[in-house]
Design a protein around this motif. Structure first.
Motif, PDB file in Angstrom:
ATOM      1  N   LEU A 198       0.857  -1.045   0.131  1.00 47.02           N
ATOM      2  CA  LEU A 198       0.002  -0.111   0.042  1.00 47.02           C
ATOM      3  C   LEU A 198       0.973   1.224   0.077  1.00 47.02           C
ATOM      4  O   LEU A 198       1.705   1.404   0.814  1.00 47.02           O
TER       5      LEU A 198
ATOM      6  N   ARG B 113      -3.301   4.998  -1.058  1.00 50.78           N
ATOM      7  CA  ARG B 113      -4.459   4.154  -0.429  1.00 50.78           C
ATOM      8  C   ARG B 113      -4.390   3.768   0.969  1.00 50.78           C
ATOM      9  O   ARG B 113      -4.975   3.147   1.552  1.00 50.78           O
TER      10      ARG B 113
ATOM     11  N   TRP C 170      -6.160  -5.426  -2.406  1.00 50.83           N
ATOM     12  CA  TRP C 170      -6.627  -4.180  -2.841  1.00 50.83           C
ATOM     13  C   TRP C 170      -7.372  -4.134  -4.167  1.00 50.83           C
ATOM     14  O   TRP C 170      -7.102  -4.591  -4.977  1.00 50.83           O
TER      15      TRP C 170
END
Length: 411
Positions: free
Chosen positions: A65, A69, A120
């Motif tokens: 990430l 994000r 994700w």
């Protein structure tokens, strides 16, 4: 005299259980129920917040990430908490406090169970569920708990309660540092702590399953709610600043640590120092509020928070000054929430659920804004800028509260 003709000086306490009538406050303080509900809060906080909010961002950073994000994930957790806070009073009124807490625990258990199997952007869903579980548990369990506490010791009991739940900020990062935050233990620990919280919850005597707290939303015809008091307004402002700092600091700390040259182990150890400060300083804060009042305690805590954040930003990482500043930063930010709970518990006892909801909504809404705004600043100015917006927010609280106190003195 019929209840609907009682004068205003005789406030009516109402329970939030599902039955048609509400229980009066017991004449004997149910210390066993208070202890059991405090254990529920402590274990649930270790899983839902300690693992879910503090360690999970470190775990996700190992999954790739980036800053933007990470900010979105942190915001999703606080958004889920906001949804839990909004819906919890109605759910409690329908099914009772004990079952509402159970639903909150179940939501977080589902979040941890799913985390290892998705990627994700689907991690947003466990983020929302984790926050939802905290919000439901927060309103139902703590409104029930604080309604049972005698008013003359409420500050100290809240301080002790916040001390115990602050152990989540110590134990969870320490466990991650020992076993490695990137490993599977992160998810297993979250599941274990959250599941364990259900045991003392369901062992609590059924006679105390809802607690003598207000159910005005469920009474036919409704109960006129008094205006929000000045102490409660101040409590909402204090927790709003605490929410901004909490959301940004814990959600974006792994990126800040990397920018300051810290390893993953050093980052999780420092998170433990933040939690240790929160654990050590809450009872003194509650005692001070009982002795000198809310306003002066807020000014002292906000000043200490501002100074420690500035020192934290300027000190060399992992030196004694850096870690000492971290202890104070963690302690004072937890103190903001402790003082908000104090304001809610001491203002208008007939509307305890409303008070708790207002304070917790102020905290959570700003915890959503915090990581979004600060992550945008970090994108522009670099990840090392994290602490400065938080110091500005804490300093503004000093000025605001001092102005209120001076205004009261002049009048």
């Amino acid at each position: 005299m019929p209840e609907d003709q009682l004068p205003d000086r005789m406030p009516r306490r109402r329970s939030i259980h599902t039955g048609p009538e509400c229980a009066m406050k017991p004449s004997v303080v149910p210390w066993s129920a208070i202890a059991a509900l405090t254990i529920v809060s402590t274990l649930a906080q270790m899983g839902q917040f300690g693992i879910g909010f503090i360690v999970m961002p470190v775990w996700l950073a190992h999954q790739g990430l980036d800053t933007q994000r990470a900010g979105l994930f942190a915001a999703s957790q606080w958004a889920g908490m906001l949804a839990g806070l909004v819906t919890a009073p109605a759910i409690v009124a329908r099914i009772g406090a004990k079952k509402t807490v159970s639903l909150g625990l179940t939501a977080s258990i589902a979040a941890f169970s799913a985390a290892n199997w998705i990627s994700w952007p689907f991690w947003i869903v466990p983020g929302i569920l984790t926050g939802l579980g905290i919000g439901m548990r927060w309103i139902a369990n703590e409104s029930w708990l604080f309604s049972l506490v005698p008013e003359e010791v409420i500050g100290r009991v809240i301080g002790l309660h916040e001390t115990l739940i602050s152990t989540a900020g110590v134990i969870a990062p320490a466990l991650a540092a020992w076993c490695g935050p990137e490993g599977p233990l992160t998810v297993v620990a979250g599941l274990s702590f959250t599941s364990a919280a259900a045991i003392p919850l369901w062992l609590t005597a059924s006679g105390h399953s809802t607690g003598p707290i207000t159910c005005e939303a469920t009474v036919p015809g409704g109960v006129r709610t008094k205006p929000v008091s000045a102490p409660l307004c101040l409590g909402m402002i204090v927790v709003a600043v605490g929410g901004i700092i909490d959301g940004a600091l814990y959600g974006l700390f792994p990126l800040y640590a990397g920018a300051r040259g810290m390893s993953d182990t050093q980052a999780t150890v420092l998170l433990s120092y933040l939690g240790l400060g929160g654990m050590a300083l809450q009872f003194p804060v509650g005692w001070m509020a009982d002795r000198v009042g809310l306003g002066l305690t807020v000014i002292v805590c906000a000043m200490m928070s501002t100074l420690s954040l500035v020192t934290f930003a300027l000190a060399t990482p992992m030196t004694w000054l850096f870690t000492a500043s971290g202890l104070v930063v963690g302690g004072m930010n937890s103190a903001f929430l402790t003082l908000g709970m104090y304001a809610a518990a001491c203002s208008e006892k007939i509307a305890l659920v409303r008070n708790m909801r207002l304070v917790s909504l102020a905290f959570t809404a700003n915890a959503i804004v915090g990581p979004l705004v600060v992550s945008a600043a970090m994108t522009v100015f670099g990840n090392g800028v994290l602490v400065w917006p938080l110091a500005i927010a804490s300093g503004a609280l000093v000025v605001f509260t001092f102005g209120i106190c001076e205004g009261k003195r002049e009048h």
